[in-house]
Design a protein around this motif. Structure first.
Motif, PDB file in Angstrom:
ATOM      1  N   ARG A 230       3.005  -1.753   6.398  1.00 49.52           N
ATOM      2  CA  ARG A 230       2.745  -1.859   7.837  1.00 49.52           C
ATOM      3  C   ARG A 230       3.167  -0.599   8.575  1.00 49.52           C
ATOM      4  O   ARG A 230       2.544  -0.213   9.564  1.00 49.52           O
ATOM      5  N   ARG A 231       4.217   0.059   8.098  1.00 52.25           N
ATOM      6  CA  ARG A 231       4.624   1.306   8.744  1.00 52.25           C
ATOM      7  C   ARG A 231       3.737   2.470   8.279  1.00 52.25           C
ATOM      8  O   ARG A 231       3.429   3.370   9.064  1.00 52.25           O
ATOM      9  N   LEU A 232       3.334   2.440   7.038  1.00 49.75           N
ATOM     10  CA  LEU A 232       2.509   3.516   6.489  1.00 49.75           C
ATOM     11  C   LEU A 232       1.140   3.563   7.165  1.00 49.75           C
ATOM     12  O   LEU A 232       0.652   4.631   7.538  1.00 49.75           O
ATOM     13  N   ASP A 233       0.513   2.404   7.300  1.00 48.89           N
ATOM     14  CA  ASP A 233      -0.806   2.314   7.942  1.00 48.89           C
ATOM     15  C   ASP A 233      -0.974   0.875   8.422  1.00 48.89           C
ATOM     16  O   ASP A 233      -1.436   0.011   7.671  1.00 48.89           O
ATOM     17  N   PRO A 234      -0.585   0.570   9.661  1.00 52.00           N
ATOM     18  CA  PRO A 234      -0.526  -0.813  10.115  1.00 52.00           C
ATOM     19  C   PRO A 234      -1.874  -1.500  10.227  1.00 52.00           C
ATOM     20  O   PRO A 234      -1.936  -2.729  10.256  1.00 52.00           O
ATOM     21  N   ASP A 235      -2.957  -0.739  10.283  1.00 48.73           N
ATOM     22  CA  ASP A 235      -4.280  -1.344  10.392  1.00 48.73           C
ATOM     23  C   ASP A 235      -5.139  -0.962   9.191  1.00 48.73           C
ATOM     24  O   ASP A 235      -6.353  -0.772   9.316  1.00 48.73           O
ATOM     25  N   GLY A 236      -4.483  -0.868   8.030  1.00 44.83           N
ATOM     26  CA  GLY A 236      -5.197  -0.428   6.838  1.00 44.83           C
ATOM     27  C   GLY A 236      -5.028  -1.360   5.655  1.00 44.83           C
ATOM     28  O   GLY A 236      -4.272  -2.334   5.693  1.00 44.83           O
ATOM     29  N   TRP A 237      -5.762  -1.051   4.602  1.00 45.17           N
ATOM     30  CA  TRP A 237      -5.711  -1.785   3.337  1.00 45.17           C
ATOM     31  C   TRP A 237      -4.667  -1.169   2.420  1.00 45.17           C
ATOM     32  O   TRP A 237      -4.476   0.058   2.419  1.00 45.17           O
ATOM     33  N   HIS A 238      -4.020  -2.030   1.601  1.00 40.70           N
ATOM     34  CA  HIS A 238      -2.965  -1.559   0.713  1.00 40.70           C
ATOM     35  C   HIS A 238      -3.057  -2.250  -0.644  1.00 40.70           C
ATOM     36  O   HIS A 238      -3.522  -3.390  -0.744  1.00 40.70           O
ATOM     37  N   VAL A 239      -2.582  -1.547  -1.667  1.00 45.60           N
ATOM     38  CA  VAL A 239      -2.633  -2.022  -3.048  1.00 45.60           C
ATOM     39  C   VAL A 239      -1.249  -2.512  -3.463  1.00 45.60           C
ATOM     40  O   VAL A 239      -0.264  -1.761  -3.381  1.00 45.60           O
ATOM     41  N   PHE A 240      -1.183  -3.752  -3.909  1.00 47.97           N
ATOM     42  CA  PHE A 240       0.055  -4.331  -4.416  1.00 47.97           C
ATOM     43  C   PHE A 240      -0.183  -4.845  -5.837  1.00 47.97           C
ATOM     44  O   PHE A 240      -1.316  -4.983  -6.289  1.00 47.97           O
TER      45      PHE A 240
ATOM     46  N   ASN B 222      -6.347  -2.549 -12.019  1.00 44.86           N
ATOM     47  CA  ASN B 222      -5.242  -1.608 -12.020  1.00 44.86           C
ATOM     48  C   ASN B 222      -5.202  -0.865 -10.690  1.00 44.86           C
ATOM     49  O   ASN B 222      -6.041  -1.096  -9.809  1.00 44.86           O
ATOM     50  N   LYS B 223      -4.256   0.025 -10.538  1.00 43.21           N
ATOM     51  CA  LYS B 223      -4.134   0.773  -9.291  1.00 43.21           C
ATOM     52  C   LYS B 223      -5.371   1.618  -9.023  1.00 43.21           C
ATOM     53  O   LYS B 223      -5.804   1.763  -7.875  1.00 43.21           O
ATOM     54  N   GLY B 224      -5.941   2.185 -10.078  1.00 46.05           N
ATOM     55  CA  GLY B 224      -7.115   3.015  -9.897  1.00 46.05           C
ATOM     56  C   GLY B 224      -8.317   2.237  -9.395  1.00 46.05           C
ATOM     57  O   GLY B 224      -9.013   2.676  -8.466  1.00 46.05           O
ATOM     58  N   SER B 225      -8.578   1.069  -9.980  1.00 46.00           N
ATOM     59  CA  SER B 225      -9.722   0.265  -9.542  1.00 46.00           C
ATOM     60  C   SER B 225      -9.527  -0.212  -8.107  1.00 46.00           C
ATOM     61  O   SER B 225     -10.466  -0.238  -7.304  1.00 46.00           O
ATOM     62  N   ALA B 226      -8.289  -0.584  -7.758  1.00 40.67           N
ATOM     63  CA  ALA B 226      -8.013  -1.081  -6.407  1.00 40.67           C
ATOM     64  C   ALA B 226      -8.120   0.029  -5.371  1.00 40.67           C
ATOM     65  O   ALA B 226      -8.678  -0.171  -4.278  1.00 40.67           O
TER      66      ALA B 226
ATOM     67  N   GLY C 193      -2.698  -3.409  -8.443  1.00 39.62           N
ATOM     68  CA  GLY C 193      -4.130  -3.583  -8.214  1.00 39.62           C
ATOM     69  C   GLY C 193      -4.586  -5.015  -8.172  1.00 39.62           C
ATOM     70  O   GLY C 193      -5.728  -5.284  -7.774  1.00 39.62           O
ATOM     71  N   ALA C 194      -3.743  -5.959  -8.557  1.00 38.34           N
ATOM     72  CA  ALA C 194      -4.142  -7.368  -8.537  1.00 38.34           C
ATOM     73  C   ALA C 194      -4.222  -7.911  -7.114  1.00 38.34           C
ATOM     74  O   ALA C 194      -4.965  -8.851  -6.852  1.00 38.34           O
ATOM     75  N   SER C 195      -3.454  -7.322  -6.187  1.00 48.05           N
ATOM     76  CA  SER C 195      -3.496  -7.714  -4.780  1.00 48.05           C
ATOM     77  C   SER C 195      -3.949  -6.527  -3.934  1.00 48.05           C
ATOM     78  O   SER C 195      -3.360  -5.441  -4.023  1.00 48.05           O
ATOM     79  N   ILE C 196      -4.978  -6.738  -3.146  1.00 45.09           N
ATOM     80  CA  ILE C 196      -5.420  -5.757  -2.158  1.00 45.09           C
ATOM     81  C   ILE C 196      -5.397  -6.491  -0.822  1.00 45.09           C
ATOM     82  O   ILE C 196      -6.167  -7.424  -0.608  1.00 45.09           O
TER      83      ILE C 196
END
Length: 264
Positions: free
Chosen positions: A55-65, A190-194, A68-71
């Protein structure tokens, strides 16, 4: 200019004191002011500290957790996550009980553990979540990932054990040096696919994407992007997959990566 920078957490954003330097946050703000998106790209779940970092890095953006299993979208909570193969769970749970290994099961926002105890408690502290261990059978929702948490000397035994239809993503933490976290996802996740899915959402080709990481579980993302960057404290596989190298996490190495991204 680059459009997207993927940022690993442990050993990249977060140092050995489990904190993020304020000058690192300032560098990220410079990047965002220039128009770049930043995305957490971590093995951690989208809860606790990792979600706050996102949320601090990019509060209105997509993130990989979760490797890669969670986007997950930081503001809306919308998920593009991939379900873990349900048929694989009984065998993994049996293996955990037979060998005495700690296995964690995750949904997007919750987790369960096979062995409550010191390691599970310390991991909860690292994640920044309350230690409330629940057994796998009590976990509600769609499982997206599981994770072995084992002594470092057992890493080779775990990774040598067949996991058909699944991918393994070993990673360490500078805060819990005595264990290895071996994340397990559906094959091809994985992280790359996400990170590729996020870039597509933003309309960027991978030639306009940078990934900054330090561990073996970052290699898929480092290989997928146009501008792969390894931290000065990176493991050998991450260094080999990178084109650039910056300083150690405890010396603010991520600042160098942001400056590099601004200059490309």
């Amino acid at each position: 200019m680059l459009g997207l920078v993927g940022v690993d957490v442990d050993g990249t954003l977060v140092g050995t004191d489990n904190r993020v330097r304020e000058d690192v946050w300032a560098a990220i703000e410079r990047g965002r002011a220039a128009g770049m998106h930043f995305a957490i790209c971590t093995g951690r779940p989208a809860v606790g500290n990792a979600l706050e970092y996102a949320r601090r890095l990019d509060p209105d953006g997509w993130h990989v957790f979760q490797n890669g299993a969670s986007i997950v979208h930081a503001r809306t909570g919308e998920s593009l996550s991939a379900a873990f193969p349900e048929e694989a769970l009984p065998g993994l749970l049996n293996m955990a009980h037979e060998r005495g290994w700690l296995l964690e099961l995750y949904t997007d926002t919750d987790m369960a553990v096979t062995q409550p105890g010191d390691v599970a408690r310390r991991h909860a502290d690292l994640l920044g979540i309350p230690y409330r261990p629940q057994p796998p059978e009590a976990l509600e929702g769609t499982v997206v990932r599981v994770q072995w948490v084992v002594p470092r000397e057992d890493e080779g035994t775990v990774t040598a054990t067949p996991h058909p239809g699944l991918d393994l993503h070993p990673a360490g933490s500078p805060v819990m040096r005595d264990v290895m976290f071996i994340s397990v996802t559906r094959a091809g996740v994985n992280k790359g696919s996400a990170l590729g899915r996020i870039a597509q959402r933003y309309g960027f080709g991978m030639d306009r994407v940078m990934m900054v990481g330090d561990g073996e579980n970052d290699v898929t993302a480092l290989r997928a992007v146009g501008h792969p960057v390894a931290m000065g404290n990176a493991d050998a596989p991450a260094r080999e997959a990178a084109r650039y190298q910056v300083g150690h996490v405890d010396q603010g190495g991520l600042i160098g990566a942001v400056d590099l991204a601004l200059g490309l």
